[in-house]
Design an enzyme around this catalytic site. Structure first.
Site, PDB file in Angstrom:
ATOM      1  N   LYS A 174      -8.235   6.078   1.862  1.00 46.63           N
ATOM      2  CA  LYS A 174      -7.678   7.343   2.392  1.00 46.63           C
ATOM      3  C   LYS A 174      -8.558   8.544   2.051  1.00 46.63           C
ATOM      4  CE  LYS A 174      -3.615   7.829   0.433  1.00 46.63           C
ATOM      5  NZ  LYS A 174      -3.588   6.953  -0.653  1.00 46.63           N
ATOM      6  N   ARG A 184     -15.093   2.363  -8.609  1.00 46.66           N
ATOM      7  CA  ARG A 184     -15.143   3.674  -7.959  1.00 46.66           C
ATOM      8  C   ARG A 184     -15.728   4.731  -8.904  1.00 46.66           C
ATOM      9  NH1 ARG A 184      -9.857   5.899  -5.027  1.00 46.66           N
ATOM     10  NH2 ARG A 184      -8.934   5.736  -7.102  1.00 46.66           N
ATOM     11  N   ARG A 223       4.884  11.088  -1.656  1.00 48.31           N
ATOM     12  CA  ARG A 223       4.733   9.773  -2.278  1.00 48.31           C
ATOM     13  C   ARG A 223       6.076   9.161  -2.622  1.00 48.31           C
ATOM     14  NH1 ARG A 223      -0.989  10.305  -4.606  1.00 48.31           N
ATOM     15  NH2 ARG A 223      -1.357   8.352  -5.663  1.00 48.31           N
ATOM     16  N   ARG A 247      -0.257   1.721 -11.049  1.00 47.05           N
ATOM     17  CA  ARG A 247      -0.258   2.568  -9.844  1.00 47.05           C
ATOM     18  C   ARG A 247       0.159   1.755  -8.614  1.00 47.05           C
ATOM     19  NH1 ARG A 247      -6.113   4.515 -10.488  1.00 47.05           N
ATOM     20  NH2 ARG A 247      -5.929   5.423  -8.415  1.00 47.05           N
ATOM     21  N   ARG A 272     -12.860   8.188 -12.873  1.00 48.97           N
ATOM     22  CA  ARG A 272     -11.539   8.723 -13.208  1.00 48.97           C
ATOM     23  C   ARG A 272     -10.931   7.928 -14.359  1.00 48.97           C
ATOM     24  NH1 ARG A 272      -8.228   9.132  -7.657  1.00 48.97           N
ATOM     25  NH2 ARG A 272      -6.641   8.345  -9.081  1.00 48.97           N
TER      26      ARG A 272
END
Ligand code: AMP
Length: 219
Positions: free
Chosen positions: A15, A132, A90, A176, A165
């Site tokens: 996204k 990532r 969310r 998550r 992160r």
């Protein structure tokens, strides 16, 4: 016509990359609640201090806190032609809150509102998350396996250092995912019932997904 686009999909479904590109394409602001919350943490604000404990555990930050950040952001002038909202809503509660926020900001709002669902096999996503990295300056997103930077540890665009992160580790990533399927995924039926949902196949290359995304938002 004002365009209000929101996006659903599990963590690391792509996204962020696609919505950043979409925002540039339409000249609309890219509003990403995760980044807004991380900025509050980096600035040491009260909101940031509260948010941190939830983010570190992979849980949702309280609805009023995110709601107040989003309301401030959507009230800004650059949202008058619409917005690309990444990471909000969310939960069903946030979705209802977004309707109220939109009405409070513009009571005659008749925007083209769409929810786009990124459909992808969740099994590949944990590996995407731990690999990532993102640019500490311009936010460009990399993946050590699929989209490595040209020079190790440096952004291709602005040469700033790449960072990982804190919540992109395996343990928090699993939490998550659980949070996503419990709290956020029910929005699929919510928006489908309202006939504003489009689902796209989010597997394949960045350009392949981009073509599908453009089709979903333009037709
Ligand atoms: P993201 O950058 O979208 O992966 O978000 C990182 C973390 O920020 C999430 O795991 C949540 O803890 C928090 N967060 C982001 N957006 C929201 C939201 N809309 N509501 C509650 N918490 C959020």
């Amino acid at each position: 016509m004002k365009k209000e686009l929101i996006f659903l999909g599990p963590p690391a479904c792509g996204k962020g990359t696609q919505t950043t590109r979409l925002a540039k394409h339409f000249g609309l602001p890219h509003i990403d609640t995760g980044s807004l919350l991380r900025a509050e943490i980096a600035n040491g604000t009260e909101k940031g201090k509260i948010a941190k404990s939830y983010i570190d555990k992979g849980n949702l930050v309280p609805v009023e806190l995110v709601g107040s950040i989003i309301k401030d952001r959507l009230s800004r002038d650059d949202c008058k032609n619409g917005y690309i909202l990444d990471g909000y809503p969310r939960s069903l509660e946030q979705a209802e809150m977004l309707i109220n926020i939109n009405k409070e900001i513009d009571k005659d709002n008749d925007a083209d509102f769409r929810a786009i669902y990124f459909d992808i096999d969740p099994d590949i996503l944990i590996s995407r998350i731990v690999n990532r990295r993102s640019c500490s300056n311009c936010g460009e997103i990399y993946n050590l396996k699929y989209k490595p930077p040209k020079v190790e540890g440096k952004c291709d665009i602005c040469s700033s250092p790449l960072t990982q992160r804190k919540d992109d580790n395996e343990e928090t990533a699993k939490a998550r995912f659980e949070t996503y399927y419990r709290e956020t995924h029910p929005l699929f039926d919510y928006y489908n019932d309202k006939k504003v949902l489009k689902s796209i196949d989010a597997s394949g290359s960045i350009d392949e997904v981009w073509e599908r995304l453009l089709k979903a938002v333009e037709d």
